[in-house]
Design a protein around this motif. Sequence first.
Motif, mmCIF file in Angstrom:
data_model
loop_
_atom_site.group_PDB
_atom_site.id
_atom_site.type_symbol
_atom_site.label_atom_id
_atom_site.label_comp_id
_atom_site.label_asym_id
_atom_site.label_seq_id
_atom_site.Cartn_x
_atom_site.Cartn_y
_atom_site.Cartn_z
ATOM 1 N N ALA A 1 -115.546 -66.500 -51.103
ATOM 2 C CA ALA A 1 -115.583 -66.364 -49.638
ATOM 3 C C ALA A 1 -115.641 -67.744 -48.986
ATOM 4 C CB ALA A 1 -116.787 -65.520 -49.218
ATOM 5 N N GLN A 2 -116.428 -68.636 -49.553
ATOM 6 C CA GLN A 2 -116.536 -69.993 -49.003
ATOM 7 C C GLN A 2 -115.202 -70.714 -49.099
ATOM 8 O OE1 GLN A 2 -119.911 -72.401 -50.108
ATOM 9 N NE2 GLN A 2 -121.170 -70.601 -50.536
ATOM 10 N N GLU A 3 -114.526 -70.540 -50.231
ATOM 11 C CA GLU A 3 -113.232 -71.170 -50.446
ATOM 12 C C GLU A 3 -112.216 -70.649 -49.424
ATOM 13 O OE1 GLU A 3 -112.508 -73.774 -52.076
ATOM 14 O OE2 GLU A 3 -110.454 -73.535 -51.304
ATOM 15 N N ALA A 4 -112.237 -69.334 -49.195
ATOM 16 C CA ALA A 4 -111.294 -68.727 -48.240
ATOM 17 C C ALA A 4 -111.548 -69.255 -46.824
ATOM 18 C CB ALA A 4 -111.417 -67.209 -48.283
ATOM 19 N N ALA A 5 -112.829 -69.411 -46.463
ATOM 20 C CA ALA A 5 -113.158 -69.916 -45.120
ATOM 21 C C ALA A 5 -112.704 -71.372 -44.973
ATOM 22 C CB ALA A 5 -114.658 -69.790 -44.869
ATOM 23 N N ARG A 6 -112.923 -72.169 -46.026
ATOM 24 C CA ARG A 6 -112.484 -73.572 -45.989
ATOM 25 C C ARG A 6 -110.963 -73.653 -45.872
ATOM 26 N NH1 ARG A 6 -116.840 -74.910 -49.399
ATOM 27 N NH2 ARG A 6 -115.721 -74.156 -51.211
ATOM 28 N N ALA A 7 -110.301 -72.770 -46.616
ATOM 29 C CA ALA A 7 -108.836 -72.841 -46.662
ATOM 30 C C ALA A 7 -108.204 -72.504 -45.310
ATOM 31 C CB ALA A 7 -108.313 -71.887 -47.746
ATOM 32 N N ILE A 8 -108.857 -71.659 -44.530
ATOM 33 C CA ILE A 8 -108.248 -71.246 -43.257
ATOM 34 C C ILE A 8 -108.631 -72.179 -42.102
ATOM 35 C CG2 ILE A 8 -109.999 -69.671 -42.297
ATOM 36 C CD1 ILE A 8 -107.565 -67.683 -41.944
ATOM 37 N N LEU A 9 -109.610 -73.022 -42.338
ATOM 38 C CA LEU A 9 -110.133 -73.876 -41.271
ATOM 39 C C LEU A 9 -109.055 -74.694 -40.556
ATOM 40 C CD1 LEU A 9 -112.867 -74.182 -40.019
ATOM 41 C CD2 LEU A 9 -113.382 -76.002 -41.646
ATOM 42 N N PRO A 10 -108.111 -75.326 -41.276
ATOM 43 C CA PRO A 10 -107.087 -76.113 -40.571
ATOM 44 C C PRO A 10 -106.242 -75.265 -39.623
ATOM 45 C CG PRO A 10 -107.097 -76.616 -42.925
ATOM 46 C CD PRO A 10 -108.005 -75.446 -42.733
ATOM 47 N N ARG A 11 -106.180 -73.958 -39.848
ATOM 48 C CA ARG A 11 -105.420 -73.070 -38.961
ATOM 49 C C ARG A 11 -106.341 -72.366 -37.957
ATOM 50 N NH1 ARG A 11 -102.927 -69.044 -42.190
ATOM 51 N NH2 ARG A 11 -104.163 -69.708 -43.977
ATOM 52 N N GLY A 12 -107.534 -72.929 -37.767
ATOM 53 C CA GLY A 12 -108.508 -72.337 -36.853
ATOM 54 C C GLY A 12 -108.119 -72.445 -35.380
ATOM 55 N N GLY A 13 -107.051 -73.136 -35.086
ATOM 56 C CA GLY A 13 -106.570 -73.225 -33.703
ATOM 57 C C GLY A 13 -105.800 -71.997 -33.251
ATOM 58 N N ARG A 14 -105.560 -71.069 -34.181
ATOM 59 C CA ARG A 14 -104.808 -69.845 -33.848
ATOM 60 C C ARG A 14 -105.734 -68.644 -33.886
ATOM 61 N NH1 ARG A 14 -100.223 -71.814 -31.691
ATOM 62 N NH2 ARG A 14 -99.435 -73.514 -32.974
ATOM 63 N N TYR A 15 -105.468 -67.678 -33.007
ATOM 64 C CA TYR A 15 -106.277 -66.448 -33.039
ATOM 65 C C TYR A 15 -106.067 -65.655 -34.323
ATOM 66 C CZ TYR A 15 -107.357 -67.032 -28.061
ATOM 67 O OH TYR A 15 -107.809 -67.498 -26.865
ATOM 68 N N GLN A 16 -104.839 -65.635 -34.810
ATOM 69 C CA GLN A 16 -104.504 -64.916 -36.056
ATOM 70 C C GLN A 16 -104.917 -63.449 -36.007
ATOM 71 O OE1 GLN A 16 -104.744 -67.191 -39.732
ATOM 72 N NE2 GLN A 16 -105.725 -68.843 -38.594
ATOM 73 N N PHE A 17 -104.420 -62.755 -34.991
ATOM 74 C CA PHE A 17 -104.783 -61.347 -34.815
ATOM 75 C C PHE A 17 -104.432 -60.490 -36.029
ATOM 76 C CE2 PHE A 17 -104.284 -62.855 -30.358
ATOM 77 C CZ PHE A 17 -105.588 -62.658 -29.949
ATOM 78 N N GLY A 18 -103.422 -60.935 -36.766
ATOM 79 C CA GLY A 18 -102.990 -60.151 -37.928
ATOM 80 C C GLY A 18 -104.056 -60.039 -39.008
ATOM 81 N N LEU A 19 -104.914 -61.045 -39.098
ATOM 82 C CA LEU A 19 -105.948 -61.051 -40.146
ATOM 83 C C LEU A 19 -106.924 -59.896 -39.980
ATOM 84 C CD1 LEU A 19 -107.599 -64.507 -40.889
ATOM 85 C CD2 LEU A 19 -106.739 -62.822 -42.524
ATOM 86 N N ARG A 20 -107.213 -59.552 -38.716
ATOM 87 C CA ARG A 20 -108.103 -58.430 -38.446
ATOM 88 C C ARG A 20 -107.512 -57.136 -39.034
ATOM 89 N NH1 ARG A 20 -110.727 -56.704 -33.183
ATOM 90 N NH2 ARG A 20 -110.205 -58.802 -32.537
ATOM 91 N N GLY A 21 -106.207 -56.967 -38.830
ATOM 92 C CA GLY A 21 -105.539 -55.788 -39.372
ATOM 93 C C GLY A 21 -105.554 -55.778 -40.889
ATOM 94 N N GLU A 22 -105.437 -56.963 -41.460
ATOM 95 C CA GLU A 22 -105.440 -57.074 -42.921
ATOM 96 C C GLU A 22 -106.803 -56.659 -43.485
ATOM 97 O OE1 GLU A 22 -104.341 -60.544 -45.963
ATOM 98 O OE2 GLU A 22 -103.591 -60.927 -43.923
ATOM 99 N N LEU A 23 -107.870 -57.113 -42.835
ATOM 100 C CA LEU A 23 -109.209 -56.756 -43.288
ATOM 101 C C LEU A 23 -109.458 -55.255 -43.120
ATOM 102 C CD1 LEU A 23 -112.185 -58.325 -43.945
ATOM 103 C CD2 LEU A 23 -112.662 -56.948 -41.933
ATOM 104 N N ALA A 24 -109.058 -54.723 -41.972
ATOM 105 C CA ALA A 24 -109.234 -53.281 -41.731
ATOM 106 C C ALA A 24 -108.457 -52.485 -42.770
ATOM 107 C CB ALA A 24 -108.779 -52.926 -40.319
ATOM 108 N N ALA A 25 -107.231 -52.932 -43.066
ATOM 109 C CA ALA A 25 -106.393 -52.200 -44.031
ATOM 110 C C ALA A 25 -107.005 -52.238 -45.425
ATOM 111 C CB ALA A 25 -104.983 -52.782 -44.045
ATOM 112 N N GLU A 26 -107.580 -53.373 -45.798
ATOM 113 C CA GLU A 26 -108.186 -53.490 -47.129
ATOM 114 C C GLU A 26 -109.397 -52.554 -47.251
ATOM 115 O OE1 GLU A 26 -107.089 -55.132 -49.762
ATOM 116 O OE2 GLU A 26 -108.809 -54.618 -51.033
ATOM 117 N N PHE A 27 -110.253 -52.557 -46.239
ATOM 118 C CA PHE A 27 -111.426 -51.679 -46.277
ATOM 119 C C PHE A 27 -110.985 -50.209 -46.275
ATOM 120 C CE2 PHE A 27 -114.984 -49.263 -44.536
ATOM 121 C CZ PHE A 27 -116.041 -49.748 -45.284
ATOM 122 N N ALA A 28 -110.017 -49.880 -45.425
ATOM 123 C CA ALA A 28 -109.527 -48.504 -45.324
ATOM 124 C C ALA A 28 -108.967 -48.034 -46.670
ATOM 125 C CB ALA A 28 -108.459 -48.411 -44.240
ATOM 126 N N ARG A 29 -108.196 -48.908 -47.315
ATOM 127 C CA ARG A 29 -107.609 -48.559 -48.610
ATOM 128 C C ARG A 29 -108.716 -48.298 -49.635
ATOM 129 N NH1 ARG A 29 -106.692 -50.650 -53.161
ATOM 130 N NH2 ARG A 29 -107.555 -52.703 -52.638
#
Length: 346
Positions: free
Chosen positions: A34-62
């Motif tokens: 989880a820490q690695e994933a947060a570090r990896a996305i940090l440089p793209r933190g200037g974007r809202y990245q609305f798609g990621l929310r859908g990805e998380l919801a889809a993973e939990f739903a599945r």
Amino acid sequence: TVMALPPPLPAAGADGSPVLLNFNECPLGPSPAAQEAARAILPRGGRYQFGLRGELAAEFARQQGLPVDHVAVYAGSSEPLDRAALAFTGPDRSLVLPDPTFEAVADTAAAHGARVHRVPLLADGSHDVRAMAAAATDAGLLYACNPNNPTGSVTARGQLEWLLANRPAGSVLLVDEAYIEYSGERSMLDHVRAGADLVVLRTFSKIYGMAGMRLGLALGRPDLLAKLAAFGSNPLPVTALAAGLASLRDPGLVPERRQANALIREQAIAWLQARGYPCLPSQANCFMVDVGSDGKAFSAAMADRGVLIGRAWPVWPTRVRVTVGTAGEMARFREVFAQLAPARSA
Ligand code: PLP
């Protein structure tokens, strides 16, 4: 040149810094993935990245066999908890909840003009579902917490199913499963799947160790989730979404942490009980111990000695909540507890 990062925080208690057993956090923090994933996305933190929310919801739903439109992602579970109080209670729709429990929903409902009915837990720490169903004919929302905070005690699924079937007409049942991964209990999510008047809350603040990162879920029929969504926009931190996804995709994480927590918790409870201080059975990362004197003063005395524990609840003034820390933190807890509370015959 790159600015130097601050040094990592010292392990609690190691160097005189306080041992933190007061907020039911996970002492292990976010998993390495989880820490690695947060570090990896940090440089793209200037974007809202609305798609990621859908990805998380889809993973939990599945993983849970839910339709994805039954999953709403929030920055923690406090947010949907507050929204449920706003959506389902008011001056003519009261709130029913156990006592003691996590009281945030009661504070919000009261501020929203709702009457609040507190129903004492049964002696075994479970919800008194019959008394809860009978507490208010005008109930708009019934709150259940399983396992319960602050006790860690569980309510058998059959009891919650009875409450779902026998609650006052027009009310919604909210089951807060913040600690369910620590327990062997079965979730109420299958009733969400079946279309019941039920909202289930989950959080990444507890077993996933992400309390400071902010991620939680509300699970329910789309029409119920829409009532929560109506109270305002809900932007999410991309670091939490990335870390949450990595956590969900790590199949070993929950069972490992559940086992480690249970072992340390049971050791602490056995030690306290052997010294004559009774504890309610717990299936969470916290438990309550009866110190036999004013709990508030006892917590303050522990804090003076560098071990921060939880508070007492007004209904149970001699019991205090203790969060399960690491083995080392709990050894320090025992040391300080023994200084303040002598062994006595059980
Ligand atoms: N629900 C329960 C039962 C809790 O104990 C807590 C936090 O202690 C929360 C909800 C809120 O946590 P968060 O907003 O971090 O998900």
